[in-house]
Design a protein around this motif. Structure first.
Motif, PDB file in Angstrom:
ATOM      1  N   THR A 140     -70.287   2.911 -80.548  1.00  0.00           N
ATOM      2  CA  THR A 140     -70.102   2.410 -79.187  1.00  0.00           C
ATOM      3  C   THR A 140     -71.409   2.454 -78.402  1.00  0.00           C
ATOM      4  OG1 THR A 140     -67.805   3.166 -79.205  1.00  0.00           O
ATOM      5  CG2 THR A 140     -68.780   2.701 -77.061  1.00  0.00           C
ATOM      6  N   THR A 177     -73.531  -0.314 -79.551  1.00  0.00           N
ATOM      7  CA  THR A 177     -73.049  -1.589 -79.018  1.00  0.00           C
ATOM      8  C   THR A 177     -73.494  -1.769 -77.575  1.00  0.00           C
ATOM      9  OG1 THR A 177     -71.117  -1.480 -80.482  1.00  0.00           O
ATOM     10  CG2 THR A 177     -70.979  -2.977 -78.607  1.00  0.00           C
ATOM     11  N   VAL A 222     -67.516  -6.949 -81.377  1.00  0.00           N
ATOM     12  CA  VAL A 222     -66.946  -6.315 -80.191  1.00  0.00           C
ATOM     13  C   VAL A 222     -67.201  -7.200 -78.977  1.00  0.00           C
ATOM     14  CG1 VAL A 222     -66.870  -4.228 -78.776  1.00  0.00           C
ATOM     15  CG2 VAL A 222     -67.442  -4.059 -81.212  1.00  0.00           C
ATOM     16  N   CYS A 279     -67.901  -7.878 -75.233  1.00  0.00           N
ATOM     17  CA  CYS A 279     -68.527  -7.158 -74.114  1.00  0.00           C
ATOM     18  C   CYS A 279     -68.641  -8.041 -72.874  1.00  0.00           C
ATOM     19  CB  CYS A 279     -69.921  -6.669 -74.512  1.00  0.00           C
ATOM     20  SG  CYS A 279     -69.991  -5.691 -76.017  1.00  0.00           S
ATOM     21  N   ARG A 308     -62.251  -0.376 -77.654  1.00  0.00           N
ATOM     22  CA  ARG A 308     -62.389  -1.658 -78.358  1.00  0.00           C
ATOM     23  C   ARG A 308     -63.093  -1.486 -79.707  1.00  0.00           C
ATOM     24  NH1 ARG A 308     -64.421  -5.720 -73.460  1.00  0.00           N
ATOM     25  NH2 ARG A 308     -62.787  -5.115 -71.954  1.00  0.00           N
ATOM     26  N   VAL A 309     -64.124  -0.665 -79.718  1.00  0.00           N
ATOM     27  CA  VAL A 309     -64.849  -0.425 -80.973  1.00  0.00           C
ATOM     28  C   VAL A 309     -63.910   0.181 -82.012  1.00  0.00           C
ATOM     29  CG1 VAL A 309     -66.632   1.012 -82.047  1.00  0.00           C
ATOM     30  CG2 VAL A 309     -67.159  -0.270 -79.973  1.00  0.00           C
ATOM     31  N   ARG A 354     -61.585  -2.584 -83.267  1.00  0.00           N
ATOM     32  CA  ARG A 354     -62.252  -3.584 -84.107  1.00  0.00           C
ATOM     33  C   ARG A 354     -62.695  -2.978 -85.433  1.00  0.00           C
ATOM     34  NH1 ARG A 354     -60.834  -8.345 -83.178  1.00  0.00           N
ATOM     35  NH2 ARG A 354     -62.646  -8.993 -84.375  1.00  0.00           N
TER      36      ARG A 354
END
Length: 576
Positions: A283, A286, A327, A329, A341-342, A345
């Motif tokens: 995360t 990301t 992901v 964003c 979300r990470v 996914r």
């Protein structure tokens, strides 16, 4: 004595098969794994030999060779048990090579895939007493889980010798050949089809180039240079003209950030949100990549062990493969929301990770052909626990490192590795200079630490302001590539080899290799046959791209050395 048996490559081995053949001779040790095991004081050299040879008898993967021929697909051939040559090396100064030299030689010498077993062994002695077993393993035969099991089995055997009690190892249920047979079954084929459908949808969502806003144009006439900066010929031989390097900018840089604070900080976040610590790190990565690229969709290749519970979970071979994690964003989420979300996914990607990697490569190639330009996957992220390692650092440290020369041949723009050590988190970062400069690399790593220490409600827009990355350079169109002269026979040779290897009829030179019917797994055989016919200049990367075969033929040059099949490395410097 049993006869040798043959099988297809397992799905996990296919990733390493293509990776191995992307590297030129002399750089393939990048796929080797070195395992060291301390020996109890009352274990003898004979005991060490017995333990290693018992290991190779138990596990077919350690006595397997890999072959381009016969047949269209590469094959693994399992050989009957036999004594493995084991080197003895002493720490004493007796005029023979010392342990460091021997281990270096074993670790950096290429394995001949079609002739060598994928294991080398030496026993280091002191005063005639064995102190350490060192194994060098080819990654085609093992993965991280396999290495841990090998170490466990050797430890159990050595403990048995030490206590004078027979070691009790559980029977081997399945071998790699059994796994390969299962992966050809209707059940596994159906699972792979569902996974590939998922991959196809994910690949269609990707930006063609995640670093498009940051990428510097490459001069079309830049000559390749050796690692010392001298210009080189197509087969890698340095020229002696004395010319200076065409650029002082390195192809790539490598840096590490060591942070004792991150160890507890990440564990606290993971415990509070009930996720794995690795996902907390992904995360933060990301967040930083979204801030740097400005993209609303951030993607990377992560890795799955593919060892879900089942009859083949314990097969001793290479079973891991990269999986694409994308992901969203776009809405400037908080760190906490992005972590959710990470995790979602990543789980979707892991669920669909059971598929032949080479067929994923073909999906990317076809998507590039549809768009009319290559689709760059961009980045790899790897999380590894190293509980036996210690940083002994009291505060955060940042350091520049030497870029591994093998990475100059990789297709990725960045490689991000998180090592969770016993007392710190060590984050390693490789990045191509064409997409990130030295200042931004340091800002990326320090910002990464800040994000994890802050977490909570921090948004991507907040990180963008805090990181203060340099402004993207004004976009400029890369000049058209200079087309080398070539003999008309190049097109004919390429078309004939592609046709022969893939069992095709007519080959349309206006198609890419994949669209023409070529299979990614057979590319190493295509390159070998081209080299045998005196043609060099093509690579695995070229043939998996969307370029037409006619355009690829222009890259071919008359050569007789097989080493010329892979492009020479670009200039890599160690300083920022």
């Amino acid at each position: 004595m049993s006869a040798a048996k043959n099988a297809n490559l397992c799905w996990g081995q296919r990733y390493m098969w293509l990776k191995y053949h992307r590297l030129p001779p002399g750089e393939r040790h990048d796929t080797h794994i070195v395992l060291r095991l301390a020996i109890p004081h009352d274990v003898t050299v004979a005991n060490c030999r017995a333990a290693i040879n018992y290991l190779t008898r138990r596990h077919e993967s350690l006595r397997t060779t890999y072959h381009l021929d016969p047949g269209p697909e590469p094959r693994q051939q399992v050989h009957p048990p036999a004594a493995l040559p084991i080197l003895l090396v002493t720490t004493e100064r007796d005029g023979t090579p010392g342990p460091a030299e021997i281990v270096e030689r074993l670790g950096t010498t290429d394995f001949r895939l079609d002739a060598d077993w994928p294991i080398r062994a030496c026993v280091i002695t002191m005063g005639g007493t064995p102190k350490q077993i060192v194994l060098v393993l080819n990654h085609l035969a093992v993965d991280a889980w396999t290495v841990r099991e090998i170490k466990r089995e050797l430890t159990v055997q050595c403990a048995g010798f030490s206590s004078r009690r027979p070691a009790a190892l559980e029977p081997v249920r399945n071998q790699p050949s059994d796994l390969a047979r299962h992966e050809s079954s209707a059940e596994a084929t159906a699972v792979a089809a569902r996974s590939l459908a998922y991959w196809g949808t994910e690949i269609a969502r990707l930006p063609a180039d995640p670093f498009a806003a940051r990428r510097a144009p490459t001069p079309p006439d830049r000559e390749p240079v050796a690692l010392d900066g001298r210009p080189i010929t197509p087969n890698g031989t340095p020229l002696t003209s004395g010319r200076e390097p065409l650029t002082s900018e390195p192809v790539a840089r490598s840096a590490t950030l060591t942070s004792p604070s991150l160890l507890d900080a990440v564990r606290r976040i993971a415990a509070a949100d009930q996720v794995w610590p690795s996902l907390v790190h992904v995360t933060a990565y990301t967040v930083m990549m979204a801030a740097y690229t400005g993209l609303g969709t951030v993607a990377h290749l992560s890795f799955s062990g593919n060892r879900e519970p089942g009859p083949y979970a314990g097969v001793m071979t290479c079973m891991f493969a990269p999986m694409l994690v994308t992901v969203d964003c776009h809405d400037d989420p908080t760190f906490a929301e992005l972590l959710r979300r990470v995790a979602e996914r990543f789980e979707l990607a892991r669920t669909h990770s059971s598929a032949p990697y080479d067929e994923v490569v073909e999906l990317v190639s076809r998507e590039g052909s549809r768009r009319g330009r290559p689709v760059c996957l961009g980045s790899e992220v790897n999380f590894i626990k190293q509980r036996s390692s210690e940083a002994r650092a009291r505060r955060t440290t940042f350091a520049w490192k030497t870029v591994p020369t093998a990475w100059a041949y990789e297709e990725m723009d960045t490689y991000f590795r998180i090592d969770e050590w016993r007392d710190a988190v060590v984050v390693g970062f490789h990045a191509r200079s064409s997409i990130m400069g030295a200042g931004d690399m340091e800002r990326f790593l320090r910002g990464y630490e800040t994000v994890l220490l802050t977490g909570g409600d921090l948004r991507i827009s907040d990180v963008t302001r805090l990181a203060d990355f340099s402004a993207p350079a004004p976009h400029s169109t890369t000049a058209p590539e200079r087309r080398p002269t070539f003999a008309p026979e190049a097109e004919q040779a390429l078309a004939e080899v592609v046709r022969q290897v893939n069992g095709l009829g007519e080959v349309d030179l206006s198609d890419s290799y994949t669209l023409a019917g070529g299979r990614a797994l057979r590319i190493p055989r295509v390159l070998a046959l081209l080299a045998a016919h005196g043609w060099a200049g093509a690579s695995v990367h070229h043939l998996t791209g969307p370029q037409s075969l006619r355009a690829l033929a222009r890259k071919l040059t008359p050569e007789i050395t097989p080493e010329a099949v892979i492009e020479s490395p670009r200039h890599v410097l160690t300083q920022p």
